[in-house]
Motif scaffolding. Sequence first.
Motif, short mmCIF file in Angstrom:
data_model
loop_
_atom_site.label_atom_id
_atom_site.label_comp_id
_atom_site.label_asym_id
_atom_site.label_seq_id
_atom_site.Cartn_x
_atom_site.Cartn_y
_atom_site.Cartn_z
N MET A 68 142.53 26.74 19.91
CA MET A 68 141.64 27.18 18.83
C MET A 68 141.92 28.61 18.43
O MET A 68 142.39 29.42 19.22
N PHE A 69 141.61 28.92 17.15
CA PHE A 69 141.77 30.28 16.65
C PHE A 69 140.41 30.83 16.25
O PHE A 69 139.40 30.15 16.43
N GLU A 70 140.39 32.03 15.70
CA GLU A 70 139.19 32.80 15.36
C GLU A 70 138.57 33.36 16.66
O GLU A 70 137.98 32.62 17.45
N ALA A 73 135.06 32.22 17.41
CA ALA A 73 134.95 30.83 17.90
C ALA A 73 135.41 30.75 19.35
O ALA A 73 134.77 30.08 20.18
N ALA A 94 120.01 30.58 21.58
CA ALA A 94 119.86 30.75 20.13
C ALA A 94 119.88 32.22 19.75
O ALA A 94 120.51 32.62 18.76
N LEU A 97 123.48 33.44 20.08
CA LEU A 97 124.29 32.90 18.97
C LEU A 97 124.02 33.65 17.66
O LEU A 97 124.95 34.00 16.93
N GLN A 98 122.76 33.91 17.36
CA GLN A 98 122.44 34.57 16.08
C GLN A 98 123.05 35.97 16.03
O GLN A 98 123.53 36.42 14.98
N ILE A 101 126.86 35.77 15.44
CA ILE A 101 127.15 35.54 14.02
C ILE A 101 126.80 36.78 13.20
O ILE A 101 127.51 37.11 12.23
N ALA A 102 125.74 37.49 13.57
CA ALA A 102 125.40 38.73 12.85
C ALA A 102 126.55 39.75 12.95
O ALA A 102 126.87 40.42 11.97
N LEU A 104 129.68 39.09 13.21
CA LEU A 104 130.80 38.61 12.39
C LEU A 104 130.50 38.61 10.90
O LEU A 104 131.36 38.89 10.08
N MET B 68 115.34 31.75 14.52
CA MET B 68 116.64 32.40 14.46
C MET B 68 117.06 32.70 13.03
O MET B 68 116.65 32.01 12.09
N PHE B 69 117.89 33.74 12.89
CA PHE B 69 118.41 34.11 11.57
C PHE B 69 119.93 33.93 11.58
O PHE B 69 120.49 33.46 12.55
N GLU B 70 120.57 34.31 10.48
CA GLU B 70 121.99 34.11 10.21
C GLU B 70 122.24 32.65 9.89
O GLU B 70 122.20 31.78 10.77
N GLY B 72 124.88 31.02 9.41
CA GLY B 72 125.95 30.44 10.22
C GLY B 72 125.45 30.01 11.59
O GLY B 72 125.80 28.94 12.11
N ALA B 73 124.60 30.84 12.20
CA ALA B 73 124.04 30.51 13.51
C ALA B 73 123.08 29.33 13.40
O ALA B 73 123.09 28.43 14.25
N LEU B 76 125.05 26.13 13.20
CA LEU B 76 125.58 25.68 14.50
C LEU B 76 124.46 25.12 15.38
O LEU B 76 124.66 24.15 16.11
N HIS B 77 123.28 25.72 15.28
CA HIS B 77 122.12 25.24 16.04
C HIS B 77 121.74 23.83 15.58
O HIS B 77 121.50 22.94 16.40
N LEU B 97 134.05 24.21 15.26
CA LEU B 97 133.57 25.58 15.48
C LEU B 97 134.55 26.61 14.91
O LEU B 97 134.14 27.57 14.25
N GLN B 98 135.84 26.42 15.13
CA GLN B 98 136.80 27.43 14.66
C GLN B 98 136.79 27.52 13.13
O GLN B 98 136.92 28.61 12.56
N TRP B 99 136.56 26.40 12.44
CA TRP B 99 136.54 26.44 10.98
C TRP B 99 135.22 26.96 10.44
O TRP B 99 135.17 27.54 9.35
N ILE B 101 133.64 29.42 11.94
CA ILE B 101 133.83 30.87 12.08
C ILE B 101 134.86 31.37 11.06
O ILE B 101 134.72 32.47 10.51
#
Lengths: 212, 212
Positions: A68-70, A73, A94, A97-98, A101-102, A104, B68-70, B72-73, B76-77, B97-99, B101
């Motif tokens: 995998m990349f990123e 991730a 949770a 995770l948030q 992502i914040a 990124l 939760m915020f974001e 993207g997060a 995923l949740h 997941l990699q895509w 991100i």
Amino acid sequence: MTLTVWTYDWVPEGPRGYVRDLRLRWALEEAELAYEVRSTPFENRGPDHLRRQPFGQAPFLSDGDITMFESGACLLHIAARSERLMPSDPAGAAETLQWVIAALNSIEMVTVPWWFLSLSGDTENGLAGWARQRLAHVEAVLQERDWLAASRFTVADLLMADVLRVPKLRSFAASPTLEAYVERVCDRPAFRKAHADQIAHFEAADRARRKT
Amino acid sequence: MTLTVWTYDWVPEGPRGYVRDLRLRWALEEAELAYEVRSTPFENRGPDHLRRQPFGQAPFLSDGDITMFESGACLLHIAARSERLMPSDPAGAAETLQWVIAALNSIEMVTVPWWFLSLSGDTENGLAGWARQRLAHVEAVLQERDWLAASRFTVADLLMADVLRVPKLRSFAASPTLEAYVERVCDRPAFRKAHADQIAHFEAADRARRKT
């Protein structure tokens, strides 16, 4: 299953200590997971590289049959294996995770393009106001607590500190709160080992080049 | 456990159809999970808003006791609950997941600041070359296959299509491949319902305002 961090075989001086394989090394050191580091050519990144990293970058991770990349991730993939990086209770997971992502998508999404534009010398470029605003929001959070999630170090701090530790950004932010946060997170033995290992990896590449 | 998507009580015409609560509505429609939508003030976002979303934005999600915020997060949740959004086998999950991100940190990280700078009218701003390069990499991937991960629609396509469907970015990219991809992903009934629901939410707010 062997975990392998793939990074460039060599990079110029500038990015050393900042190539994002450091994030993966650091997470694996925190998690005390065994891993090896392998190299992919920095120059002449061809179809074989793009097949593994479609944006032509590094790092990428292999975990048995999975590649995998990123870096974000890969961090979440590694964190799923280690309570030290990501709490296993749903609320803690949770929250972590948030904040991953914040880092990124709310911070790096502004600070990296700001940095890119500032390469011309203009730190007060068209993204400066927006970058300052986003940094102020993180600063406000870190004035209230030491760690972003779950009241302790998590992979969210690893990533946010890596995003914030860029020297040009630190001068721009000029925030004692953010500075203390970066110092606190990067003072961890796992960061210091990952950083030293990356520098050593590229220095070994210099020595190999001089021999040929 | 009630899933609640929180969004603004009103926004101006411009962002309607693009406020990121749409991503959450869309995912929940795809997953066929029950949810409700609640509002938070667009104007006068005070400490109560910042406590739930430290960057002063929307959406955020509540899931029982978890908030939760974001976007993207939150995606995923939600995806962790639905095979339709994220394959449960490790290789399919890692690829998805990699895509996810990549959409947030390789594409949006360049295209959103490019869009922001282009508000002044200059689409050939300092980020244009970099944005074009990143879009070309995604284009190359989508010339080889219809979906980003696991040979079928996943939450990675939901997010990437939402990132790419911004009108100004579509004109800039001028890519038949990306255009066909956006059309294909946004032709899904779940997107159409989520989009119509968001528009209706803000139109109802207009009517309520006119009455007061």
